[in-house]
Write a protein that holds these residues in place. Structure first.
Motif, mmCIF file in Angstrom:
data_model
loop_
_atom_site.group_PDB
_atom_site.id
_atom_site.type_symbol
_atom_site.label_atom_id
_atom_site.label_comp_id
_atom_site.label_asym_id
_atom_site.label_seq_id
_atom_site.Cartn_x
_atom_site.Cartn_y
_atom_site.Cartn_z
ATOM 1 N N SER A 55 102.919 31.532 -43.488
ATOM 2 C CA SER A 55 101.659 30.926 -43.083
ATOM 3 C C SER A 55 101.656 29.458 -43.490
ATOM 4 O O SER A 55 102.394 29.035 -44.376
ATOM 5 C CB SER A 55 100.479 31.656 -43.735
ATOM 6 O OG SER A 55 100.618 31.664 -45.137
ATOM 7 N N TRP A 97 100.070 36.105 -49.206
ATOM 8 C CA TRP A 97 100.455 34.693 -49.184
ATOM 9 C C TRP A 97 101.653 34.461 -50.098
ATOM 10 O O TRP A 97 102.584 33.733 -49.740
ATOM 11 C CB TRP A 97 99.280 33.823 -49.626
ATOM 12 C CG TRP A 97 99.591 32.359 -49.557
ATOM 13 C CD1 TRP A 97 99.506 31.531 -48.478
ATOM 14 C CD2 TRP A 97 100.068 31.537 -50.644
ATOM 15 N NE1 TRP A 97 99.895 30.258 -48.810
ATOM 16 C CE2 TRP A 97 100.246 30.230 -50.133
ATOM 17 C CE3 TRP A 97 100.360 31.778 -51.976
ATOM 18 C CZ2 TRP A 97 100.696 29.171 -50.926
ATOM 19 C CZ3 TRP A 97 100.815 30.734 -52.763
ATOM 20 C CH2 TRP A 97 100.972 29.449 -52.237
ATOM 21 N N THR A 122 104.848 35.550 -48.416
ATOM 22 C CA THR A 122 105.370 34.625 -47.408
ATOM 23 C C THR A 122 106.124 33.467 -48.047
ATOM 24 O O THR A 122 107.005 32.874 -47.430
ATOM 25 C CB THR A 122 104.231 34.065 -46.536
ATOM 26 O OG1 THR A 122 103.352 33.270 -47.338
ATOM 27 C CG2 THR A 122 103.450 35.181 -45.867
ATOM 28 N N LEU A 124 97.603 27.936 -48.040
ATOM 29 C CA LEU A 124 96.793 28.929 -48.742
ATOM 30 C C LEU A 124 95.321 28.683 -48.459
ATOM 31 O O LEU A 124 94.845 27.550 -48.503
ATOM 32 C CB LEU A 124 97.062 28.858 -50.246
ATOM 33 C CG LEU A 124 96.215 29.772 -51.142
ATOM 34 C CD1 LEU A 124 96.484 31.234 -50.834
ATOM 35 C CD2 LEU A 124 96.497 29.473 -52.612
ATOM 36 N N GLN A 128 94.023 31.611 -40.017
ATOM 37 C CA GLN A 128 94.919 32.084 -41.067
ATOM 38 C C GLN A 128 94.138 32.286 -42.369
ATOM 39 O O GLN A 128 94.257 31.512 -43.310
ATOM 40 C CB GLN A 128 96.074 31.110 -41.278
ATOM 41 C CG GLN A 128 97.027 31.044 -40.095
ATOM 42 C CD GLN A 128 98.205 30.125 -40.360
ATOM 43 O OE1 GLN A 128 98.110 29.168 -41.110
ATOM 44 N NE2 GLN A 128 99.327 30.441 -39.750
#
Length: 460
Positions: A190, A63, A66, A193, A247
Motif C-alpha cells: 500500500s 500494513w 506489506t 499508512l 486505502q
C-alpha cells in the motif's frame, strides 16, 4: 511433511501460546497481589493489559505485512512476545507488570492474524472446515490446561513461572518460523499508512475496552458508560472515514460480506454469551450454593469432552450439511444447557451441573468452530489479511462484551426491589437461555444450499 502443514503447525503453536497467556494469569492473582501489594482492579489489568495490547496492534498487522513480509513480521512478533515475557517475569511493581503485559500483547496480537493469513491462503475453501476444527481444538485445549498448569507452578515455584512457562514454546516457534517459513508471503504494497485511521481506531478500541471492563464492575459503571459511549462515537467516526478512503487501515467493507458478517455476529451471541454466563455461574455455585472450588472446576472436564465432540462433528459434517443446521443446533443446545442452571438449587446437584456444562460446551463449540469455518469462505486470498484482523478483533471483543452484558444484567436484577439474590441469578440464567433465539433467527439469512454447492464444486 508438506509446506502447508509446516505453516499450519507454526501458526497453531503460536495460537496455543497466545491463548495460554490469556488464561493462565488468573490463577496467579492472589500471589501477585500479595507480593506486589496490588488491588483487585490492578490485578484485573494483568489480563486486560494483555487483551488491550492484542486488540490495538491487530489493525496494524496488514500494513506491517506489506512492508516487512509475513515471515519477517511473524518472527518480529515472536521476538516482541519473548521480550514481553521476560519483562513480566522480572517486574518488581504491579504497574511495571501491567506495562509489560501490554508489550506482550502487542507481540501476541500480531502472531494470530499473520499466522492465520499465511495458513488459510494455503488451503482451499472446502478444506478449511477441517483446518478450522484443528484451530478450535487448540482453542479448547489451551484454556482447559492453563489454570491447572498455572496452579501447580504458583504452589511449587513462583507466580513468575506462570509467565515464564511460555518461554520455551516461544523459542521453539521462533526456530520453526526461521527454518520452515518461506520468504514469499509478501502482500500487495500500500502507498502509505493511514495515520488518522490508526490513531482514531486505536483510541476507539481502547475506550471501548476500558468501558466494557469498568461496566462489569459495579463500582465503576458510570465511568464505564462514559468510556463506552465515547468509544462508540469515536468508532463511528473511524468507520465513516475509513469507508471513504481508497486505502484505509482496514478494509471494513469486508464486514458486508454475508458469511463473515454472520460468523462475527454468531460468535458474539453464542461463545460470547457463554463467557459471561460461565463467570456468574462460578459465583453462583460457590457464593450462593457453597460448592467447593475443586468441584466447580471439575465441571470443565465434561465441557471439554463435549467441546471436542462438537469440533469433530463440524470438521466432518460442515461440507455436507452446511453451516445453518450446525449453528441452529449449537445455539439451541447451549440455550438448553444455560436453562438447566436455575434448576441447580444445592451443592449436591453436581450431576445437573455437569449436564449443563456439557451442553454448553457442545453448543458453544459447535457454533464457534462452524463460524471459524464459514468466516473466510468467500474471502479472496488478497483480502485474507484484513479479514483475519477484523475477525480477531471481533473475537477479542466478544469475550469482554459477553461478560459485560451478563454482569450488567445480573447487577440490574440484584438491585430490583423484591428480588432475592438467588432469584436474580435464576432470572439472569433464564434470560441468557432465551437469548439463544436471536442467533437461530439470524441463521435464516444464510444461503445454506449455495454454501454446500460451492464447497462441492471446489472438491471436483
Amino acid at each position: 511433511m508438506s509446506y502447508r502443514v509446516c505453516v499450519a503447525s507454526v501458526y497453531l503453536l503460536a495460537f496455543f501460546i497466545d491463548l495460554v497467556n490469556m488464561f493462565i494469569a488468573n490463577v496467579a492473582y492472589p500471589a501477585i497481589g500479595q507480593q506486589l501489594q496490588a488491588t483487585v482492579s490492578q490485578l484485573a489489568w494483568v489480563s486486560n493489559g494483555y487483551i488491550l495490547g492484542l486488540t490495538l496492534v491487530i489493525p496494524l498487522s496488514r500494513w506491517l505485512a506489506t512492508r516487512m513480509g509475513l515471515k519477517r513480521l511473524f518472527i518480529l512478533s515472536l521476538l516482541i512476545f519473548i521480550i514481553g515475557i521476560c519483562g513480566v517475569a522480572s517486574a518488581a511493581q504491579i504497574e511495571t507488570l501491567i506495562a509489560w503485559r501490554v508489550v506482550q500483547g502487542l507481540g501476541g496480537g500480531l502472531l494470530i492474524p499473520v499466522g492465520q493469513t499465511m495458513t488459510y491462503a494455503l488451503y482451499q475453501s472446502h478444506e478449511r472446515a477441517r483446518l478450522s476444527s484443528v484451530v478450535m481444538l487448540v482453542a479448547l485445549i489451551a484454556p482447559a490446561l492453563s489454570p491447572t498448569i498455572g496452579g501447580v507452578l504458583v504452589d511449587t515455584v513462583s507466580w513468575r513461572w506462570v509467565f515464564l512457562v511460555s518461554l520455551p514454546l516461544a523459542f521453539v516457534a521462533l526456530l520453526l518460523a526461521v527454518f520452515w517459513l518461506k520468504s514469499d508471503g509478501r502482500l500487495p504494497r500500500s502507498s502509505q499508512l493511514d495515520i488518522s485511521g490508526l490513531i482514531s481506531g486505536c483510541l476507539a478500541l481502547t475506550l471501548i475496552l476500558l468501558g466494557l471492563t469498568a461496566m462489569s464492575e459495579s463500582d465503576h459503571q458510570n465511568l464505564g458508560t462514559i468510556c463506552l459511549l465515547s468509544g462508540a462515537v469515536m468508532m463511528g467516526w473511524y468507520v465513516r472515514n475509513s469507508l471513504r478512503k481508497t486505502q484505509p487501515l482496514l478494509n471494513l467493507r469486508l464486514i458486508q460480506e454475508p458469511m463473515l458478517q454472520t460468523s462475527m455476529l454468531i460468535y458474539q451471541l453464542v461463545p460470547g454469551i457463554f463467557t459471561g454466563v460461565s463467570l456468574i455461574a462460578m459465583l453462583y455455585f460457590q457464593g450462593q450454593l457453597g460448592m467447593h472450588a475443586t468441584v466447580v472446576g471439575a465441571m470443565m472436564l465434561p465441557w471439554a469432552i463435549a467441546s471436542c465432540t462438537a469440533i469433530a462433528i463440524t470438521g466432518k459434517k460442515f461440507n455436507d450439511v452446511g453451516p445453518r443446521p450446525l449453528f441452529i443446533s449449537g445455539a439451541l443446545v447451549q440455550g438448553l444447557g444455560i436453562g438447566l442452571l436455575p434448576l441447580i438449587g444445592s451443592a449436591n446437584d453436581v450431576i445437573l451441573g455437569i449436564a449443563a456444562y456439557a451442553l454448553m460446551g457442545f453448543g458453544s463449540s459447535l457454533c464457534s468452530s462452524t463460524a471459524q469455518s464459514l468466516a473466510f469462505l468467500q474471502i479472496k486470498d488478497t483480502e485474507l489479511a484484513d479479514a483475519s484482523a477484523i475477525w480477531n478483533i471481533n473475537r477479542q471483543l466478544s469475550f469482554c462484551i459477553g461478560v459485560t452484558i451478563i454482569s450488567l444484567l445480573l447487577n440490574v436484577l440484584l438491585n430490583m426491589s423484591g428480588v432475592q439474590q438467588t432469584q436474580a441469578y435464576h432470572l439472569c440464567f433464564v434470560l441468557a437461555a432465551v437469548s439463544a433465539v436471536i442467533p437461530v433467527m439470524l441463521c435464516r439469512r444464510i444461503a445454506n444450499r449455495s454454501v454446500i454447492l460451492t464447497l462441492n464444486q471446489e472438491k471436483r
